[in-house]
Design a protein around this motif. Sequence first.
Motif, PDB file in Angstrom:
ATOM      1  N   ASP A 179       0.823  -1.190   0.000  1.00  0.00           N
ATOM      2  CA  ASP A 179       0.000   0.000   0.000  1.00  0.00           C
ATOM      3  C   ASP A 179       0.872   1.261   0.000  1.00  0.00           C
ATOM      4  OD1 ASP A 179      -2.594   1.037  -0.112  1.00  0.00           O
ATOM      5  OD2 ASP A 179      -2.709   1.269   2.035  1.00  0.00           O
ATOM      6  N   SER A 180       1.953   1.236   0.744  1.00  0.00           N
ATOM      7  CA  SER A 180       2.848   2.401   0.765  1.00  0.00           C
ATOM      8  C   SER A 180       3.500   2.623  -0.603  1.00  0.00           C
ATOM      9  CB  SER A 180       3.920   2.229   1.839  1.00  0.00           C
ATOM     10  OG  SER A 180       3.337   2.225   3.119  1.00  0.00           O
ATOM     11  N   ILE A 181       3.831   1.533  -1.283  1.00  0.00           N
ATOM     12  CA  ILE A 181       4.385   1.643  -2.642  1.00  0.00           C
ATOM     13  C   ILE A 181       3.340   2.266  -3.564  1.00  0.00           C
ATOM     14  CG2 ILE A 181       5.174   0.311  -4.638  1.00  0.00           C
ATOM     15  CD1 ILE A 181       6.300  -1.746  -2.539  1.00  0.00           C
ATOM     16  N   TYR A 182       2.133   1.768  -3.475  1.00  0.00           N
ATOM     17  CA  TYR A 182       1.035   2.273  -4.295  1.00  0.00           C
ATOM     18  C   TYR A 182       0.789   3.758  -4.036  1.00  0.00           C
ATOM     19  CZ  TYR A 182      -3.841   3.202  -5.493  1.00  0.00           C
ATOM     20  OH  TYR A 182      -4.985   3.770  -5.974  1.00  0.00           O
ATOM     21  N   LEU A 183       0.792   4.154  -2.757  1.00  0.00           N
ATOM     22  CA  LEU A 183       0.447   5.542  -2.408  1.00  0.00           C
ATOM     23  C   LEU A 183       1.389   6.560  -3.024  1.00  0.00           C
ATOM     24  CD1 LEU A 183      -0.757   5.483   1.292  1.00  0.00           C
ATOM     25  CD2 LEU A 183      -2.086   5.986  -0.760  1.00  0.00           C
ATOM     26  N   LYS A 184       2.653   6.208  -3.142  1.00  0.00           N
ATOM     27  CA  LYS A 184       3.607   7.130  -3.766  1.00  0.00           C
ATOM     28  C   LYS A 184       3.156   7.458  -5.189  1.00  0.00           C
ATOM     29  CE  LYS A 184       7.438   5.581  -5.499  1.00  0.00           C
ATOM     30  NZ  LYS A 184       8.764   4.985  -5.655  1.00  0.00           N
ATOM     31  N   HIS A 185       2.734   6.432  -5.906  1.00  0.00           N
ATOM     32  CA  HIS A 185       2.299   6.627  -7.291  1.00  0.00           C
ATOM     33  C   HIS A 185       0.911   7.266  -7.363  1.00  0.00           C
ATOM     34  CE1 HIS A 185       5.802   4.577  -8.791  1.00  0.00           C
ATOM     35  NE2 HIS A 185       5.627   3.700  -7.812  1.00  0.00           N
ATOM     36  N   TYR A 186       0.057   6.912  -6.425  1.00  0.00           N
ATOM     37  CA  TYR A 186      -1.271   7.522  -6.343  1.00  0.00           C
ATOM     38  C   TYR A 186      -1.119   9.031  -6.145  1.00  0.00           C
ATOM     39  CZ  TYR A 186      -6.250   7.667  -4.857  1.00  0.00           C
ATOM     40  OH  TYR A 186      -7.598   7.910  -4.741  1.00  0.00           O
ATOM     41  N   ALA A 187      -0.170   9.440  -5.310  1.00  0.00           N
ATOM     42  CA  ALA A 187       0.095  10.868  -5.095  1.00  0.00           C
ATOM     43  C   ALA A 187       0.557  11.531  -6.394  1.00  0.00           C
ATOM     44  CB  ALA A 187       1.146  11.043  -3.995  1.00  0.00           C
ATOM     45  N   ARG A 188       1.370  10.840  -7.156  1.00  0.00           N
ATOM     46  CA  ARG A 188       1.846  11.396  -8.434  1.00  0.00           C
ATOM     47  C   ARG A 188       0.684  11.662  -9.387  1.00  0.00           C
ATOM     48  NH1 ARG A 188       4.991   7.270 -10.902  1.00  0.00           N
ATOM     49  NH2 ARG A 188       5.455   8.764 -12.543  1.00  0.00           N
ATOM     50  N   ILE A 189      -0.329  10.797  -9.350  1.00  0.00           N
ATOM     51  CA  ILE A 189      -1.495  10.975 -10.225  1.00  0.00           C
ATOM     52  C   ILE A 189      -2.220  12.271  -9.860  1.00  0.00           C
ATOM     53  CG2 ILE A 189      -3.658   9.952 -11.039  1.00  0.00           C
ATOM     54  CD1 ILE A 189      -0.913   8.427 -11.713  1.00  0.00           C
ATOM     55  N   TYR A 190      -2.352  12.535  -8.560  1.00  0.00           N
ATOM     56  CA  TYR A 190      -2.960  13.804  -8.144  1.00  0.00           C
ATOM     57  C   TYR A 190      -2.119  14.982  -8.610  1.00  0.00           C
ATOM     58  CZ  TYR A 190      -6.665  11.627  -5.468  1.00  0.00           C
ATOM     59  OH  TYR A 190      -7.790  10.926  -5.112  1.00  0.00           O
ATOM     60  N   GLY A 191      -0.805  14.821  -8.577  1.00  0.00           N
ATOM     61  CA  GLY A 191       0.078  15.871  -9.092  1.00  0.00           C
ATOM     62  C   GLY A 191      -0.163  16.123 -10.572  1.00  0.00           C
ATOM     63  N   MET A 192      -0.363  15.053 -11.332  1.00  0.00           N
ATOM     64  CA  MET A 192      -0.664  15.206 -12.763  1.00  0.00           C
ATOM     65  C   MET A 192      -2.015  15.891 -12.961  1.00  0.00           C
ATOM     66  SD  MET A 192       0.685  11.662 -14.382  1.00  0.00           S
ATOM     67  CE  MET A 192       2.408  11.247 -14.472  1.00  0.00           C
ATOM     68  N   ALA A 193      -2.976  15.560 -12.105  1.00  0.00           N
ATOM     69  CA  ALA A 193      -4.290  16.202 -12.196  1.00  0.00           C
ATOM     70  C   ALA A 193      -4.173  17.693 -11.880  1.00  0.00           C
ATOM     71  CB  ALA A 193      -5.288  15.527 -11.254  1.00  0.00           C
ATOM     72  N   ILE A 194      -3.342  18.039 -10.900  1.00  0.00           N
ATOM     73  CA  ILE A 194      -3.125  19.458 -10.595  1.00  0.00           C
ATOM     74  C   ILE A 194      -2.556  20.160 -11.824  1.00  0.00           C
ATOM     75  CG2 ILE A 194      -1.683  21.060  -9.252  1.00  0.00           C
ATOM     76  CD1 ILE A 194      -1.971  19.023  -6.893  1.00  0.00           C
ATOM     77  N   TYR A 195      -1.608  19.535 -12.472  1.00  0.00           N
ATOM     78  CA  TYR A 195      -1.001  20.106 -13.674  1.00  0.00           C
ATOM     79  C   TYR A 195      -2.033  20.316 -14.783  1.00  0.00           C
ATOM     80  CZ  TYR A 195       1.927  20.567 -17.793  1.00  0.00           C
ATOM     81  OH  TYR A 195       2.508  21.016 -18.960  1.00  0.00           O
ATOM     82  N   ARG A 196      -2.959  19.384 -14.907  1.00  0.00           N
ATOM     83  CA  ARG A 196      -3.970  19.468 -15.971  1.00  0.00           C
ATOM     84  C   ARG A 196      -5.176  20.341 -15.586  1.00  0.00           C
ATOM     85  NH1 ARG A 196      -1.505  15.140 -17.607  1.00  0.00           N
ATOM     86  NH2 ARG A 196      -1.254  14.594 -19.744  1.00  0.00           N
ATOM     87  N   SER A 197      -5.255  20.756 -14.347  1.00  0.00           N
ATOM     88  CA  SER A 197      -6.384  21.575 -13.890  1.00  0.00           C
ATOM     89  C   SER A 197      -6.405  22.917 -14.600  1.00  0.00           C
ATOM     90  CB  SER A 197      -6.294  21.792 -12.376  1.00  0.00           C
ATOM     91  OG  SER A 197      -6.465  20.583 -11.692  1.00  0.00           O
ATOM     92  N   LYS A 198      -7.611  23.386 -14.838  1.00  0.00           N
ATOM     93  CA  LYS A 198      -7.783  24.664 -15.548  1.00  0.00           C
ATOM     94  C   LYS A 198      -8.158  25.804 -14.600  1.00  0.00           C
ATOM     95  CE  LYS A 198      -7.989  22.805 -19.929  1.00  0.00           C
ATOM     96  NZ  LYS A 198      -6.877  21.899 -19.813  1.00  0.00           N
TER      97      LYS A 198
END
Length: 177
Positions: free
Chosen positions: A1-20
């Motif tokens: 789960d800790s391994i997964y969470l690191k990548h899950y956090a990155r996805i939110y970072g990508m969403a922030i980047y794509r936010s308008k």
Amino acid sequence: DSIYLKHYARIYGMAIYRSKTLKEIQMYYSALSFVTDTESVVRLNYLKQFGITDDDIELMPVFHENQNYIDFMVGVSENGELPEILMAIMPCMLSYCYIFKKIAAKPTARSSRYWDFISDYADEHFDEICLNWQAYADSLCDSLPAEKKDKLCAIFEKGSLLELDFWKMAYRGTANE
């Protein structure tokens, strides 16, 4: 789960980047903060009980169910827009809300060594967060054409199945099985 969470956090970072809009940035940032400041911290505290550090996590092999889920979300976030990213991340959030409310309702839940973990997802605040994300998803996707909605449903369904595989991986012994 800790391994997964690191990548899950990155996805939110990508969403922030794509936010308008600033509102979208704030929504994804608040979720990112929860992942990094609450979820990850609680997990690392549990892992310390077993003598495992954050650095140890970085060196651990990744179960194929975990890698499949990570690859799916990264692929969607690299190639999709906000609606696609949202459908890729929602199964995790919604399943945790549902599952941990069920676990917390059991009479023995509060005496579990994992109560801190359980309570993060079983409380009314997390439920409210999930309802807000569902409303956001509705507002983001309501006016989309039917074929786009079908694509989003397929992403959500695949994410849900990968989330299920993620839960099942707890019953396996090693990353090489």
